[in-house]
Scaffold this active site. Structure first.
Site, PDB file in Angstrom:
ATOM      1  N   HIS A 124       2.471  -4.320   2.159  1.00 53.65           N
ATOM      2  CA  HIS A 124       3.380  -4.747   2.060  1.00 53.65           C
ATOM      3  C   HIS A 124       4.594  -4.427   3.369  1.00 53.65           C
ATOM      4  O   HIS A 124       5.789  -4.133   2.443  1.00 53.65           O
ATOM      5  CB  HIS A 124       4.377  -4.555   1.155  1.00 53.65           C
ATOM      6  CG  HIS A 124       3.044  -4.975  -0.400  1.00 53.65           C
ATOM      7  ND1 HIS A 124       3.326  -4.426  -1.936  1.00 53.65           N
ATOM      8  CD2 HIS A 124       2.573  -6.215  -0.032  1.00 53.65           C
ATOM      9  CE1 HIS A 124       2.713  -5.204  -1.909  1.00 53.65           C
ATOM     10  NE2 HIS A 124       2.059  -6.301  -1.364  1.00 53.65           N
ATOM     11  N   CYS A 132      16.007  -6.399  14.075  1.00 54.20           N
ATOM     12  CA  CYS A 132      17.639  -7.475  13.742  1.00 54.20           C
ATOM     13  C   CYS A 132      16.950  -9.262  13.479  1.00 54.20           C
ATOM     14  O   CYS A 132      16.353  -9.030  14.255  1.00 54.20           O
ATOM     15  CB  CYS A 132      18.458  -7.077  15.440  1.00 54.20           C
ATOM     16  SG  CYS A 132      19.949  -8.510  15.239  1.00 54.20           S
ATOM     17  N   CYS A 135      18.034 -10.579  16.898  1.00 53.04           N
ATOM     18  CA  CYS A 135      17.628 -10.691  18.355  1.00 53.04           C
ATOM     19  C   CYS A 135      16.453  -9.934  18.453  1.00 53.04           C
ATOM     20  O   CYS A 135      15.289  -9.149  18.701  1.00 53.04           O
ATOM     21  CB  CYS A 135      18.382  -9.572  19.108  1.00 53.04           C
ATOM     22  SG  CYS A 135      18.727  -8.193  19.075  1.00 53.04           S
ATOM     23  N   CYS A 155      23.819  -7.267  18.638  1.00 49.86           N
ATOM     24  CA  CYS A 155      23.970  -8.488  18.705  1.00 49.86           C
ATOM     25  C   CYS A 155      25.001  -8.584  18.072  1.00 49.86           C
ATOM     26  O   CYS A 155      25.273 -10.100  17.656  1.00 49.86           O
ATOM     27  CB  CYS A 155      23.396  -8.817  19.249  1.00 49.86           C
ATOM     28  SG  CYS A 155      21.976  -9.349  17.537  1.00 49.86           S
ATOM     29  N   THR A 193      -1.941   1.336  -9.246  1.00 49.30           N
ATOM     30  CA  THR A 193      -1.062   0.515  -9.729  1.00 49.30           C
ATOM     31  C   THR A 193      -1.268  -0.164 -10.905  1.00 49.30           C
ATOM     32  O   THR A 193      -2.728  -0.069 -11.071  1.00 49.30           O
ATOM     33  CB  THR A 193      -2.040  -0.520  -7.823  1.00 49.30           C
ATOM     34  OG1 THR A 193      -2.018  -2.422  -8.040  1.00 49.30           O
ATOM     35  CG2 THR A 193      -3.572  -0.517  -8.317  1.00 49.30           C
ATOM     36  N   ASN A 218      -5.391   5.867 -13.137  1.00 50.71           N
ATOM     37  CA  ASN A 218      -3.992   5.394 -14.042  1.00 50.71           C
ATOM     38  C   ASN A 218      -3.758   5.811 -14.631  1.00 50.71           C
ATOM     39  O   ASN A 218      -4.605   6.131 -16.410  1.00 50.71           O
ATOM     40  CB  ASN A 218      -3.713   4.156 -14.263  1.00 50.71           C
ATOM     41  CG  ASN A 218      -2.299   3.746 -14.010  1.00 50.71           C
ATOM     42  OD1 ASN A 218      -1.979   3.450 -14.529  1.00 50.71           O
ATOM     43  ND2 ASN A 218      -2.386   2.769 -12.858  1.00 50.71           N
ATOM     44  N   PRO A 219      -2.509   6.528 -15.380  1.00 49.21           N
ATOM     45  CA  PRO A 219      -2.360   7.194 -16.872  1.00 49.21           C
ATOM     46  C   PRO A 219      -2.555   6.074 -18.290  1.00 49.21           C
ATOM     47  O   PRO A 219      -2.361   6.810 -19.578  1.00 49.21           O
ATOM     48  CB  PRO A 219      -1.015   7.398 -16.619  1.00 49.21           C
ATOM     49  CG  PRO A 219      -0.645   7.126 -15.367  1.00 49.21           C
ATOM     50  CD  PRO A 219      -1.877   6.693 -15.028  1.00 49.21           C
TER      51      PRO A 219
END
Ligand code: OAD
Length: 250
Positions: A124, A132, A135, A155, A193, A218-219
């Site tokens: 991700h 920017c 530009c 800019c 996750t 994972n909990p």
């Protein structure tokens, strides 16, 4: 520690010793003990902010000032303070032992690189790099002054972090490299996750179809825990990864 938990850790350690070739897939949970809240569940960021109002690319393009002021400014303050946890360090140790090749992370916090992992796929994007919108000039988050929001380029264009907003595509190289890592690993270590956001949530399924053993830490149980994960170890990433590493080194 319960007998059941010990058994799961020993089983996972045996598989790691036997097969090696681990690819880790990490999510927000691995950074919770680094001081970064997860997106979902207890204390989740999306309980506080509607992701479609603050994390969709259309919302950002319509009103960058609002998204910077409400979500991105707070994220910068949190991420600036975060340090790698024992779980990040355990992955570095697995790499040093020659057991882990690649880390695929959904996180934008840069903590895997900060801890010393060498091959990190940022699915991700990364919050530390910005550009920017007009530009394309590149910036670093350390150059951004949160007192003048939204940040603007010389800019006149608005500056965005180079993380993936909802409604945007996953960077092609990350997609391609993650697929290669998933089909070639023997073990996929899925840490912290919720496995609810696609296409990242499909990575363990791809690995499983290619014959990998899926070890999940994972909990809470997730959509992967019952059907996809071969070994589900219930607990916090730092504690379980420390114990797993100990069992591997025995
Ligand atoms: P989530 O916030 O959806 O899920 C975090 C998971 O971490 C949950 O399953 C928790 O149970 C678990 N967890 C909490 N504390 C933990 C701990 N100490 N140790 C281990 N696990 C723990 O985060 P992700 O699955 O990473 O997308 O979310 C995926 C994507 O959704 C993110 O990358 C982000 C978000 O919207 C974008 O920014 C594009």
């Amino acid at each position: 520690m319960s007998n059941r938990l010990n058994e799961q850790i020993d089983k996972a350690a045996d598989s790691v010793i036997k097969f090696g070739n681990i690819c880790a897939l990490t999510g927000a949970g691995i950074s919770v003990e680094s001081g970064i809240p997860p997106f979902r569940g207890q204390g989740g960021i999306w309980d506080k902010f509607d992701p479609f109002e603050y994390a969709h690319i259309d919302s950002f393009m319509k009103n960058p000032a609002k998204v910077w002021d409400v979500l991105l400014k707070e994220m910068k303050q949190t991420l600036d303070k975060a340090k790698p946890s024992k779980a990040h360090m355990a992955l570095v140790d697995l790499e040093s032992l020659g057991l882990l090749k690649t880390v695929i992370t959904q996180n934008i916090d840069g903590l895997h690189q900060a801890s010393g992992s060498n091959d990190v796929i940022e699915f991700h994007g990364n919050f530390a790099n910005l550009s920017c919108l007009s530009c394309d000039k590149a910036f670093k988050m350390s150059e951004i002054d949160i007192r003048s929001m939204p940040p603007k380029c010389s800019c006149g264009g608005y500056i965005r972090p180079n993380c993936v907003f909802f409604g945007e595509n996953i960077p092609f190289e990350a997609l391609q490299r993650s697929h290669e890592a998933a089909v070639s690993c023997k073990i996929m270590l899925v840490i912290g996750t919720s496995a609810t956001v696609q296409p990242a949530a499909s990575i363990p399924i791809t690995a499983k179809k290619s014959g990998a053993i899926i070890i999940e830490i994972n909990p809470e149980k997730t959509a992967l825990s019952s059907g996809i994960s071969d070994i589900f170890i219930q607990g916090r990433a730092s504690i379980i990864m420390t114990d797993l590493l100990k069992a591997i080194k025995l």
